[in-house]
Each structure stands twice: as C-alpha cells, then as structure tokens.
Scaffold this motif. Structure first.
Motif, PDB file in Angstrom:
ATOM      1  N   MET A 183      -0.250  -7.664 -12.128  1.00 38.06           N
ATOM      2  CA  MET A 183       0.241  -7.729 -13.281  1.00 38.06           C
ATOM      3  C   MET A 183      -0.566  -8.585 -14.219  1.00 38.06           C
ATOM      4  O   MET A 183      -0.799  -9.884 -14.034  1.00 38.06           O
ATOM      5  CB  MET A 183       1.640  -8.550 -12.855  1.00 38.06           C
ATOM      6  CG  MET A 183       2.520  -8.614 -14.155  1.00 38.06           C
ATOM      7  SD  MET A 183       4.118  -9.225 -13.964  1.00 38.06           S
ATOM      8  CE  MET A 183       3.962 -10.306 -12.668  1.00 38.06           C
ATOM      9  N   THR A 184      -0.909  -7.935 -15.379  1.00 36.60           N
ATOM     10  CA  THR A 184      -1.518  -8.524 -16.359  1.00 36.60           C
ATOM     11  C   THR A 184      -0.933  -8.848 -17.835  1.00 36.60           C
ATOM     12  O   THR A 184      -0.320  -7.729 -18.273  1.00 36.60           O
ATOM     13  CB  THR A 184      -2.837  -7.954 -16.785  1.00 36.60           C
ATOM     14  OG1 THR A 184      -3.599  -8.129 -15.407  1.00 36.60           O
ATOM     15  CG2 THR A 184      -3.843  -8.782 -17.562  1.00 36.60           C
ATOM     16  N   PHE A 185      -0.587 -10.100 -18.282  1.00 39.89           N
ATOM     17  CA  PHE A 185      -0.147 -10.242 -19.657  1.00 39.89           C
ATOM     18  C   PHE A 185      -1.340 -10.450 -20.553  1.00 39.89           C
ATOM     19  O   PHE A 185      -2.169 -11.257 -20.194  1.00 39.89           O
ATOM     20  CB  PHE A 185       0.634 -11.394 -19.552  1.00 39.89           C
ATOM     21  CG  PHE A 185       2.042 -11.202 -19.036  1.00 39.89           C
ATOM     22  CD1 PHE A 185       3.096 -10.684 -19.620  1.00 39.89           C
ATOM     23  CD2 PHE A 185       2.239 -11.469 -17.644  1.00 39.89           C
ATOM     24  CE1 PHE A 185       4.294 -10.434 -18.922  1.00 39.89           C
ATOM     25  CE2 PHE A 185       3.391 -11.414 -16.822  1.00 39.89           C
ATOM     26  CZ  PHE A 185       4.513 -10.826 -17.571  1.00 39.89           C
ATOM     27  N   LYS A 186      -1.222 -10.080 -21.764  1.00 37.30           N
ATOM     28  CA  LYS A 186      -2.207 -10.125 -22.621  1.00 37.30           C
ATOM     29  C   LYS A 186      -1.577 -10.392 -24.221  1.00 37.30           C
ATOM     30  O   LYS A 186      -0.613  -9.798 -24.584  1.00 37.30           O
ATOM     31  CB  LYS A 186      -3.104  -8.962 -23.098  1.00 37.30           C
ATOM     32  CG  LYS A 186      -4.172  -9.184 -24.010  1.00 37.30           C
ATOM     33  CD  LYS A 186      -4.984  -7.698 -24.324  1.00 37.30           C
ATOM     34  CE  LYS A 186      -5.852  -7.841 -25.377  1.00 37.30           C
ATOM     35  NZ  LYS A 186      -6.686  -6.626 -25.429  1.00 37.30           N
ATOM     36  N   ILE A 187      -1.963 -11.690 -24.957  1.00 37.01           N
ATOM     37  CA  ILE A 187      -1.182 -12.055 -26.043  1.00 37.01           C
ATOM     38  C   ILE A 187      -1.668 -11.148 -27.158  1.00 37.01           C
ATOM     39  O   ILE A 187      -3.080 -10.830 -27.274  1.00 37.01           O
ATOM     40  CB  ILE A 187      -1.555 -13.742 -26.133  1.00 37.01           C
ATOM     41  CG1 ILE A 187      -0.645 -14.309 -25.574  1.00 37.01           C
ATOM     42  CG2 ILE A 187      -1.119 -13.923 -27.770  1.00 37.01           C
ATOM     43  CD1 ILE A 187      -0.953 -15.936 -25.437  1.00 37.01           C
ATOM     44  N   VAL A 188      -0.995 -10.517 -27.787  1.00 35.88           N
ATOM     45  CA  VAL A 188      -1.338  -9.500 -28.918  1.00 35.88           C
ATOM     46  C   VAL A 188      -0.819  -9.946 -30.258  1.00 35.88           C
ATOM     47  O   VAL A 188       0.252 -10.519 -30.573  1.00 35.88           O
ATOM     48  CB  VAL A 188      -0.858  -8.134 -28.553  1.00 35.88           C
ATOM     49  CG1 VAL A 188      -1.704  -7.440 -27.261  1.00 35.88           C
ATOM     50  CG2 VAL A 188       0.319  -7.733 -28.466  1.00 35.88           C
ATOM     51  N   THR A 189      -1.470  -9.348 -31.425  1.00 40.07           N
ATOM     52  CA  THR A 189      -0.755  -9.608 -32.703  1.00 40.07           C
ATOM     53  C   THR A 189      -0.468  -8.309 -33.396  1.00 40.07           C
ATOM     54  O   THR A 189      -0.056  -8.396 -34.702  1.00 40.07           O
ATOM     55  CB  THR A 189      -1.951 -10.198 -33.592  1.00 40.07           C
ATOM     56  OG1 THR A 189      -3.047  -9.775 -33.522  1.00 40.07           O
ATOM     57  CG2 THR A 189      -2.257 -11.678 -32.939  1.00 40.07           C
ATOM     58  N   GLU A 190      -0.789  -7.281 -32.774  1.00 34.67           N
ATOM     59  CA  GLU A 190      -0.428  -6.045 -33.307  1.00 34.67           C
ATOM     60  C   GLU A 190       0.864  -5.714 -33.834  1.00 34.67           C
ATOM     61  O   GLU A 190       1.261  -4.863 -34.578  1.00 34.67           O
ATOM     62  CB  GLU A 190      -0.955  -5.141 -32.421  1.00 34.67           C
ATOM     63  CG  GLU A 190      -0.190  -4.717 -31.041  1.00 34.67           C
ATOM     64  CD  GLU A 190      -0.372  -3.690 -30.268  1.00 34.67           C
ATOM     65  OE1 GLU A 190      -0.369  -2.662 -30.419  1.00 34.67           O
ATOM     66  OE2 GLU A 190      -1.355  -4.290 -29.235  1.00 34.67           O
ATOM     67  N   PHE A 191       1.804  -6.526 -33.444  1.00 33.34           N
ATOM     68  CA  PHE A 191       3.469  -6.111 -33.586  1.00 33.34           C
ATOM     69  C   PHE A 191       3.942  -7.206 -34.788  1.00 33.34           C
ATOM     70  O   PHE A 191       4.958  -7.371 -35.135  1.00 33.34           O
ATOM     71  CB  PHE A 191       4.396  -6.357 -32.601  1.00 33.34           C
ATOM     72  CG  PHE A 191       3.700  -5.339 -31.432  1.00 33.34           C
ATOM     73  CD1 PHE A 191       4.092  -3.906 -31.577  1.00 33.34           C
ATOM     74  CD2 PHE A 191       3.031  -5.640 -30.188  1.00 33.34           C
ATOM     75  CE1 PHE A 191       3.453  -3.137 -30.659  1.00 33.34           C
ATOM     76  CE2 PHE A 191       2.707  -4.690 -29.362  1.00 33.34           C
ATOM     77  CZ  PHE A 191       2.876  -3.321 -29.570  1.00 33.34           C
ATOM     78  N   ASP A 192       3.112  -8.160 -35.051  1.00 36.19           N
ATOM     79  CA  ASP A 192       3.344  -9.261 -36.083  1.00 36.19           C
ATOM     80  C   ASP A 192       3.860  -8.947 -37.222  1.00 36.19           C
ATOM     81  O   ASP A 192       5.057  -9.320 -37.673  1.00 36.19           O
ATOM     82  CB  ASP A 192       2.346 -10.280 -36.167  1.00 36.19           C
ATOM     83  CG  ASP A 192       1.988 -11.188 -34.901  1.00 36.19           C
ATOM     84  OD1 ASP A 192       2.549 -10.829 -33.791  1.00 36.19           O
ATOM     85  OD2 ASP A 192       0.930 -11.916 -34.871  1.00 36.19           O
TER      86      ASP A 192
END
Length: 131
Positions: free
Chosen positions: A1-10
């Motif tokens: 299980m990998t979590f990745k912080i993203v900004t595409e939804f900001d």
C-alpha cells in the motif's frame, strides 16, 4: 500500500469550496487539506481522515487528509464525476467553532441536510436536468 501526496486536486477543491461553501455549509478551507493518492484496492473512490496524533507533527496548518483511491477514481469518465467525488468529501470535513475542534461528518440526514434542502447542486454538477 503506497500513499503519495499530490497537488492535482488543490485547485479543483478551491473552486468547489468557493462555489458551494454557502449552499452546502462547507466549513473547512481547502488550504487545511492534504490530498493523497492511494494505490491499494478499496471499495470507494475517495475517503477523508482527520489529522490526529503523530500525524499532527507533520504539519501545523493541515487538518485533514483526503485520500483518492486511484484504481477507482481514475475510472471516472468525466470531470463532473471527479468533481462530484471531491465535493462529497469536502462536505464531510467540519470545523466546530463552539468546540474549537475539527471532525468528520458521517452520512446522516442531519449532517448532510444541505444536500437534502437543495439537491440541485449535484444535478448541476453532473449536468443532469431531470431526476
């Protein structure tokens, strides 16, 4: 299980918040949210969590995670469907002035009363003209 912080939804979250904060009684500014993507299979498109405990050490201004389940979310065919999911998650996030506390609203009629009082927002969002 990998979590990745993203900004595409900001930016999407900001636009939805500004457009719907009054009619849906949204109380949490998107600047308080960390969006993440998850690559593990789950039965949802997205979910949210309050930042508590040791996770509070990671940030001082962020109060929530909204986790996008990539495998499901990426199957949505239109921008309107994706916006609907993000707006739904924003509606779960809540700031309680009286208790000076952040929490999550469940799927109860009381908590989601704005959706029942004026359901036109979701019809507009998915561009349907009839129920």
């Amino acid at each position: 299980m990998t979590f990745k912080i993203v900004t595409e939804f900001d930016e999407i979250a900001r636009d939805l918040y500004e457009k719907h904060k009054k009619d849906l009684d949204l109380t949490v500014d998107p600047s308080r949210i960390i969006f993440m993507r998850l690559d593990k299979k789950k039965r949802v498109y997205a979910y949210c969590k309050v930042i508590r405990g040791e996770y509070e050490l990671l940030t001082t201004s962020k109060k929530f995670f909204i986790v996008i389940v990539s495998e499901n979310f990426d199957t949505l065919k239109t921008d309107e469907q994706r916006k609907y999911v993000i707006l739904h998650e924003l509606a779960h996030l809540h700031w309680d002035d009286e208790k000076d506390k952040y929490n999550l609203l469940k799927h109860t009629l009381e908590d989601f009363r704005a959706l029942l009082i004026n359901p036109n927002w979701n019809l507009e969002l998915i561009k349907k003209k009839e129920v």
